[in-house]
Design an enzyme around this catalytic site. Structure first.
Site, PDB file in Angstrom:
ATOM      1  CB  ILE A   1      -1.009  -0.035   1.169  1.00 48.68           C
ATOM      2  CG1 ILE A   1      -1.836  -1.318   1.118  1.00 48.68           C
ATOM      3  CG2 ILE A   1      -1.927   1.166   1.176  1.00 48.68           C
ATOM      4  CD1 ILE A   1      -2.579  -1.558  -0.193  1.00 48.68           C
ATOM      5  N   GLY A   2       2.148   1.147   0.237  1.00 47.26           N
ATOM      6  CA  GLY A   2       2.988   2.343   0.085  1.00 47.26           C
ATOM      7  C   GLY A   2       4.135   2.433   1.059  1.00 47.26           C
ATOM      8  CB  SER A   3       4.395   3.525   4.527  1.00 44.26           C
ATOM      9  OG  SER A   3       3.318   2.848   5.112  1.00 44.26           O
TER      10      SER A   3
ATOM     11  CG  ASP B   1      -2.801   6.316  -0.318  1.00 43.55           C
ATOM     12  OD1 ASP B   1      -3.096   5.248  -0.868  1.00 43.55           O
ATOM     13  OD2 ASP B   1      -1.657   6.582   0.116  1.00 43.55           O
TER      14      ASP B   1
ATOM     15  CB  CYS C   1      -7.507   1.479   5.650  1.00 43.17           C
ATOM     16  SG  CYS C   1      -6.728   3.081   5.731  1.00 43.17           S
TER      17      CYS C   1
ATOM     18  CG  HIS D   1      -5.163   2.237   0.568  1.00 44.06           C
ATOM     19  ND1 HIS D   1      -5.470   0.924   0.851  1.00 44.06           N
ATOM     20  CD2 HIS D   1      -4.883   2.810   1.763  1.00 44.06           C
ATOM     21  CE1 HIS D   1      -5.368   0.731   2.159  1.00 44.06           C
ATOM     22  NE2 HIS D   1      -5.018   1.866   2.734  1.00 44.06           N
TER      23      HIS D   1
ATOM     24  CG  HIS E   1      -4.163  -1.947  12.026  1.00 42.55           C
ATOM     25  ND1 HIS E   1      -4.722  -1.936  10.770  1.00 42.55           N
ATOM     26  CD2 HIS E   1      -3.859  -0.667  12.310  1.00 42.55           C
ATOM     27  CE1 HIS E   1      -4.763  -0.692  10.326  1.00 42.55           C
ATOM     28  NE2 HIS E   1      -4.248   0.094  11.235  1.00 42.55           N
TER      29      HIS E   1
ATOM     30  CD  GLU F   1     -11.904  10.666   8.452  1.00 40.08           C
ATOM     31  OE1 GLU F   1     -11.451   9.582   8.858  1.00 40.08           O
ATOM     32  OE2 GLU F   1     -11.392  11.748   8.723  1.00 40.08           O
TER      33      GLU F   1
ATOM     34  NE  ARG G   1      -2.013   5.664  18.582  1.00 42.15           N
ATOM     35  CZ  ARG G   1      -0.985   5.160  17.939  1.00 42.15           C
ATOM     36  NH1 ARG G   1      -0.349   5.890  17.049  1.00 42.15           N
ATOM     37  NH2 ARG G   1      -0.584   3.945  18.191  1.00 42.15           N
TER      38      ARG G   1
END
Ligand code: GLN
Ligand code: ZN
Length: 508
Positions: free
Chosen positions: A181-183, A349, A393, A391, A444, A355, A265
């Site tokens: 997905i990229g990273s 992405d 998630c 992408h 995750h 949301e 967070r």
């Protein structure tokens, strides 16, 4: 209801005041949420006062309260702690503490007179005036370009079926192509090098050499693993929005603008204060460098306009759709530059698209229309040979399938490993026509998925999708994992893809 008072949000829903004034009993408290609790902009106090005066004219002062629109949990604490924001921009802002000052200035104006809060009112008026005329905010060429966007700019040059044939010819990928997905892991050493560079302890050449070696290492590892579509690893990025914001005009960054993301967070969103322009290419150097290291196709990695918007503090002096369109044009230029640099696949992405969907049904369609248009505007500069991925998630797709399909991305990668491929039902029910990478590896979890686990998930996907629609990839980026976790998991993922190729997962 047996309540003594009612609070209403007059920032998000100013239109409700009329109805409430008509019906709310005169002997109960009415709390007017008039200062925006979700943003960082200084209020227009004169305008707020005029709304309060409509209420006091109808029902007197006795039962009126003045308040922020919502809890201040979405607002950073104290603007005075910002020592690096320039004086002009700072004069446009208010954090929680300043917002309470605004509430109290409004109270003074209502209960005494406006003159009694004259300093607050005059600072507010000059902020309003300078924001509307500032050259830093208003960029005529950006405004003109955004105004000139036509339906045509939203369409790829060719329909998906034709693009697919052309991309197959260019890319020559196997069935069940594998990608990520990229990273890749943002290890201790990656974070240390970035921090040292930011503190000025290492120079740009040293930092650059470090990033190059991290990228080389990631490319070599992906080649050894036998992954089909490679990524450069995103080692140069701190955060998927901040990295782009830092390179775009119209964005500012705070030292202490922390707001809760979830649980314990916190995030520090950028501030979009002005018209958005892209002075220079943002990702081409790293994508081209990575492509120069391999014969395999390299996937360019961009954050989409809706996600950049959603995860920032957005200016409140023009519609969000307008700001999003400006960001989309900047990303569109980046797509063109990547394509011209020979990058055959570009991922845009959009994890925040879902949301942003408003809670109120009546507002949904408008949002989805402009959000989809902005994604299309960002992507549609790409020629038919360039493969566009997106992408998302952790997304509930059921009620937004038409919009997902309207994005017209050649490939979409999604979370499906935790939900055991359940989400794919939306795609199969909808007969989603383009290609899909249903995540088979839950990033995750520190657990390494075995070949068997992933083969099972692929078999499930094969029951819902045509085999030639399916990509094989993890759920999301791997930046929070370690290489020790990632390498064996990806090795198993590639093995599962190979098994699917030989056993030909059937569509029934
Ligand atoms: N390309 C990003 C990454 O891999 C996507 C992150 C996300 O979906 N939130 O890190
Ligand atoms: Zn993700």
């Amino acid at each position: 209801m047996p309540v003594q008072g009612l609070h209403i949000d007059l920032v998000r829903a100013p239109q409700q005041l009329e109805t409430v004034l008509k019906h709310w009993p005169l002997d109960r408290v009415l709390s007017l949420g008039i200062i925006d609790g979700r943003n960082i902009w200084r209020a227009d106090l004169a305008k707020a006062l005029s709304v309060i005066e409509v209420a006091t004219a109808t029902r007197g002062r006795e039962t009126i309260q003045i308040a922020p629109s919502c809890s201040l949990i979405h607002s950073p604490v104290d603007l005075e702690s910002e020592t690096k924001i320039d004086a002009e921009l700072k004069s446009w802002l208010a954090y929680a503490k300043q917002k309470l000052g605004e509430v109290s200035a409004l109270k003074t104006a209502v209960t005494q007179c406006r003159g009694a809060a004259s300093q607050a009112f005059s600072e507010s008026a000059s902020a309003v005036a300078s924001r509307s005329s500032s050259k830093r905010i208003n960029n005529t060429s950006v405004k003109n370009r955004a105004a000139a966007v036509t339906e045509n700019d939203l369409n790829r040059g060719a329909p998906f079926a034709e693009r697919r044939t052309r991309q197959q010819a260019c890319l020559a990928l196997p069935a069940f192509p594998t990608t990520t997905i990229g990273s890749f892991p943002q290890t201790e050493s990656v974070r240390k090098a970035r921090a040292a560079f930011k503190r000025g302890e290492i120079d740009v050449n040293t930092y650059d050499a470090f990033l190059k070696s991290a990228t080389q290492d990631a490319v070599r590892k992906q080649e050894e693993l036998g992954i089909d579509v490679l990524v450069h690893g995103e080692f140069e990025r701190n955060d998927m929005v901040e990295y782009f914001g830092e390179q775009l005009d119209g964005f500012a960054f705070t030292q202490n603008g922390w707001v809760q993301s979830y649980g314990s967070r916190y995030v520090k969103p950028p501030i979009i204060f002005g018209d958005v322009a892209r002075p220079n290419p943002m990702t081409v150097t790293w994508s081209s460098y990575a492509q120069s290291l391999t014969q395999k196709p390299m996937k360019g990695m961009l954050t989409g306009p809706v996600t950049i918007l959603q995860w920032s503090f957005v200016r409140d002096d023009q519609p969000r759709a307008e700001t999003c369109r400006q960001i989309a044009l900047a990303i569109r230029d980046e797509v063109t530059d990547l394509e011209n640099a020979g990058i055959p696949i570009i991922q845009i992405d959009e994890p925040a698209l879902r949301e942003g969907v408003p809670l109120k049904r009546a507002e949904r369609e408008t949002y989805l229309n402009w959000a989809v248009d902005c994604f299309r505007l960002a992507a549609a500069g790409a020629g038919p040979d360039t493969q566009i991925h997106t992408h998302m998630c952790y997304c509930e797709f059921n009620d937004i399938m038409p919009s997902i399909a309207a994005l017209d991305a050649d490939v979409i990668s999604i979370e499906t490993s935790r939900s055991d491929m359940e989400l794919l039902e939306s795609f199969s029910d909808f007969k989603y026509p383009n290609e899909i990478g249903p995540g088979v590896y839950d990033i995750h979890s520190p657990r390494c998925p075995c070949v068997e686990d992933m083969s099972k998930l692929l078999a499930k996907a094969g029951q819902r999708l045509a085999p030639d629609q399916i990509w094989v990839n993890p759920d999301c980026g791997l930046k929070t994992r370690t290489w020790d976790e990632v390498v064996p998991a990806l090795r198993n993922m590639v093995a599962a893809a190979q098994r699917a190729r030989t056993t030909k997962v059937s569509a029934t």
